[in-house]
Design an enzyme around this catalytic site. Structure first.
Site: not given
Ligand code: XMP
Length: 529
Positions: A68, A95-96, A188, A190, A246, A385
Site C-alpha cells: 500500500g 511490502c506495507y 513484490h 506478485e 463474457d 478475465k
C-alpha cells in the site's frame, strides 16, 4: 426484484479452499489475487476493515496483506485489528503488509536513508529450519533479483521471527515464524519483475497454508453448474447475449447447467462493430445450439441517446433500455424470472463499493435501474478475465469466441465523444473495421488486448488533392493488458500505423486525420468514456 447475484458464482460459498487478500490500497491487490488463483487456490479481495469475527466466519486457509502507499508511521494509515493474529490462520505480508505485521507484533519499522525502487539484488539467510531462505524462499538461488518499491524498511522483525533474506537497504527483506504462521516479504512477489515471485506465493500456499489447490477449471464448472441449478430451480432464464466473451461464456455455462430452460436474447443496439450483429446470430444460434431471440433495437437506442453527451448519462440510458428490452423479450419466453449477465470480478470491484471510488459505472453493474424485474444470475462474478477465457475453452467454445477482444456493453457509444448518431456510428464502424483488420493482417491481433478507433467531437483542417478539408479525426487506441485493470499503449510498428492511417483517411468519408493514443492505464482508462 434484485436477488443475490452472487448466488451462482463459484468460490464464495466456502466450497473451495480460500485465501483472502487484504487490500491496503495497493494497485497490486488484484494481481496478488490472480497469482494465488494461478496457483490453484480461490482468492478474494477484502478491505482492512474486515473484522476478525468475519474472517473466522469465512474460514480462509490463509491471509495475504497487500502492499500500500502509506507509511505505518502516518496517523490514520490503514491497519487491521491485531486480534487477526490470534486466529491461527497463516499470514503473508507483502511490502506495507509485511511492515504492518512487524509493527503490530513488536518489530521495528524504520525510515532508511533511501528507499529501494525497481530491480534489487537480494541474498538469502538461513531460516529456523536451517534452510537458506526458509520456507518461502528455500531452494532458490542464494542471490536473486526482486522487485522493490518502498521507503520505510523493517529494521527488526517481530519477536521470534527469523530473517530469511536481506538487501543492501532492507535488512529484513523476508522473515518468517513457522510456528505462528507469520511470513513477510519486503519485495513484490506478485509482479513479473520478481523472477521467482510465483514460487514464493506457491510456497506460502502449499507449505505455509498446507493447501493442494482445488480451484481448477473442471471444479469451477461443476460448482457453477450446481449453484446455477440451485438458484434457478426449474425457472426459465433469459441470457443477455452481447457477442462478447463474457456473455458467451456465461451463456454456455448456464446452458450446461439447465439446457433448454435457457433462452438467449441478442439485442442489436445498432452500436456494435461492423457486421457483428449478423455474426452473433450466426455463431451462437448455430454453433451453440441455443434458443436465440434476436431484437433489432437500433432505432430505440438512437432515440434514447439523442441529445445525451455526458458519458455516465449515456451508460445509464443504454443500461436501462437494455433491461426494458429484455423485459419485452420476456413475453416471448414464457414466464422468465431470471436474467444472466456476464459480469466479472473486476467489474464488481471497479463499480465501487464502500472502499473503492466509482471510476465508471459499467452498464452491467452500476447502470442497472433499481426496479429491474428479473433476478440476476451472474455466474462469472467471482472470475477474472483470463479465468473466463479458460472456462470458455473448458466448456468447448471455439477460440474465435474465447480469444475475442473485449468489447464494452455500451458498445461504440462510449467511443463516440459527444452525441451518438447513426451517421457517426457508421463512420466509426468503418474506421474501426480498418484498424482491426490491419492489426490482424500484421499478425498482432492476439498480442493486443484491445484495439479500436475512437471518434472525438472535434474537427480539424486538412488538405486532400487541392481541396481544403474540415473533417473529423479518428483516434486509434490499442493496449496491452492482462486484466484491463492496468494497461499499456501497444507499441504497434510504424508501418502498421501508417497503413491504418492512410486507409482510414482514404476510405472513410469525413475523416481527414488519424492520431494514436499513447496513454497507459492508469492514468487513462482503456475506453475514452
Ligand atoms: P476502462 O475503459 O474502464 O475499461 O479501462 C476496462 C475494460 O472494460 C471494458 N468496459 C466495459 N465492459 N460494460 C462492459 O461490459 C461497460 O460498461 C464497460 N466499460 C468499459 C473496456 O472495453 C475494457 O476492456
Amino acid at each position: 426484484m434484485k436477488s443475490d447475484a452472487s448466488a451462482s458464482a463459484p468460490g464464495g460459498d466456502g466450497r473451495f479452499e480460500t485465501i483472502l487478500v487484504v487490500d491496503f490500497g495497493a494497485q497490486y491487490a488484484q494481481l496478488i489475487a490472480r497469482r494465488v488463483r494461478e496457483a490453484g487456490v480461490y482468492s478474494e479481495i477484502v478491505p482492512p476493515s474486515i473484522t476478525p469475527a468475519e474472517i473466522a466466519r469465512r474460514a480462509p486457509r490463509g491471509l495475504i496483506f497487500s502492499g500500500g502507499p502509506a507509511s505505518v508511521h502516518v496517523e490514520g494509515a490503514p491497519s487491521i485489528d491485531p486480534a487477526v493474529y490470534d486466529l491461527g490462520i497463516p499470514i503473508l505480508g507483502i511490502c506495507y503488509g509485511a511492515q504492518l505485521i512487524a509493527q503490530q507484533n513488536g518489530g521495528t519499522v524504520g525510515r532508511t536513508d533511501k528507499g529501494e525502487y525497481g530491480r534489487t539484488p537480494m541474498n538469502l539467510a538461513a531460516g529456523s529450519d536451517g534452510v537458506a531462505g526458509g520456507r518461502l524462499l528455500g531452494g532458490l538461488p542464494d542471490e536473486q533479483t526482486v522487485w522493490m518499491s518502498h521507503f520505510d524498511a523493517i529494521v527488526d522483525g517481530p519477536a521470534g521471527v527469523t530473517t530469511t533474506a536481506s538487501t543492501a537497504d532492507a535488512p529484513v527483506a523476508a522473515f518468517e515464524h513457522q510456528e505462528r504462521g507469520l511470513y513477510g516479504v519486503q519485495f513484490h512477489p506478485e509482479v513479473v519483475h520478481t523472477p521467482h515471485g510465483q514460487h514464493v506465493i506457491e510456497q506460502f500456499i502449499h507449505q505455509g497454508c498446507g493447501l493442494d489447490g482445488d480451484w481448477t477449471m473442471a471444479s469451477i464448472v461443476d460448482s457453477a453448474v450446481e449453484l446455477i441449478r440451485a438458484q434457478v430451480g426449474d425457472g426459465r432464464v433469459i441470457c443477455a447475449l452481447s457477442g462478447g466473451v463474457d456473455s458467451a461464456v456465461a451463456a454456455a455455462l448456464v446452458h450446461r447447467a439447465i439446457g433448454d430452460q435457457l433462452s438467449c436474447v441478442f439485442v442489436d443496439t445498432g452500436l456494435m462493430r461492423l457486421n457483428e450483429g449478423e455474426q452473433v446470430i450466426e455463431t451462437f444460434g448455430r454453433h451453440m445450439g441455443i434458443h436465440l431471440i434476436g431484437v433489432d433495437a437500433g432505432d430505440r437506442f438512437f432515440a434514447a441517446l439523442a441529445g445525451i453527451t455526458e458519458p455516465e448519462a449515456k451508460r445509464k440510458a443504454i443500461g436501462e433500455l437494455f433491461i426494458r428490452i429484455f423485459e419485452d423479450a420476456k413475453a416471448q419466453v414464457d414466464d422468465a424470472k431470471f436474467l444472466v449477465q456476464g459480469t466479472l470480478y473486476p467489474d464488481v470491484i471497479e463499480s465501487g463499493n464502500e472502499h473503492a471510488a466509482t471510476i465508471k459505472s459499467h452498464h452491467n453493474v452500476g447502470g442497472l435501474p433499481d426496479d429491474i424485474d428479473f433476478a440476476l444470475v451472474e455466474p462469472l462474478r467471482s472470475l477474472f478475465k483470463d479465468e473466463v477465457r479458460k472456462l470458455g475453452s473448458e466448456l468447448g467454445l471455439p477460440d474465435e469466441i474465447v480469444l475475442r477482444q473485449p468489447f464494452p456493453g455500451p458498445g461504440l457509444a462510449v467511443r463516440i465523444i459527444g452525441e451518438v448518431t447513426p451517421d457517426k456510428v457508421a463512420t466509426l464502424q468503418h474506421a474501426d473495421h480498418i484498424v482491426r483488420e490491419e492489426l490482424r493482417l500484421a499478425g498482432l491481433e492476439r498480442e493486443i488486448w484491445q484495439s479500436f478507433a475512437v471518434l472525438p467531437d472535434i474537427r480539424s483542417v486538412g488538405v486532400m488533392g487541392d481541396e481544403r478539408t474540415y473533417g473529423h479525426p479518428i483516434i486509434i487506441r490499442a493496449v496491452t493488458s492482462e486484466d484491463a485493470m492496468t494497461a499499456d499503449w501497444a507499441r504497434i510498428p510504424y508501418d502498421v500505423l501508417e497503413s491504418m492511417s492512410s486507409r482510414v483517411i482514404n476510405e472513410v468519408p469525413g475523416i481527414n486525420r488519424v492520431a494514436y493514443d499513447i496513454t497507459s492505464k492508469p492514468p487513462g482508462t482503456i475506453e475514452w468514456e
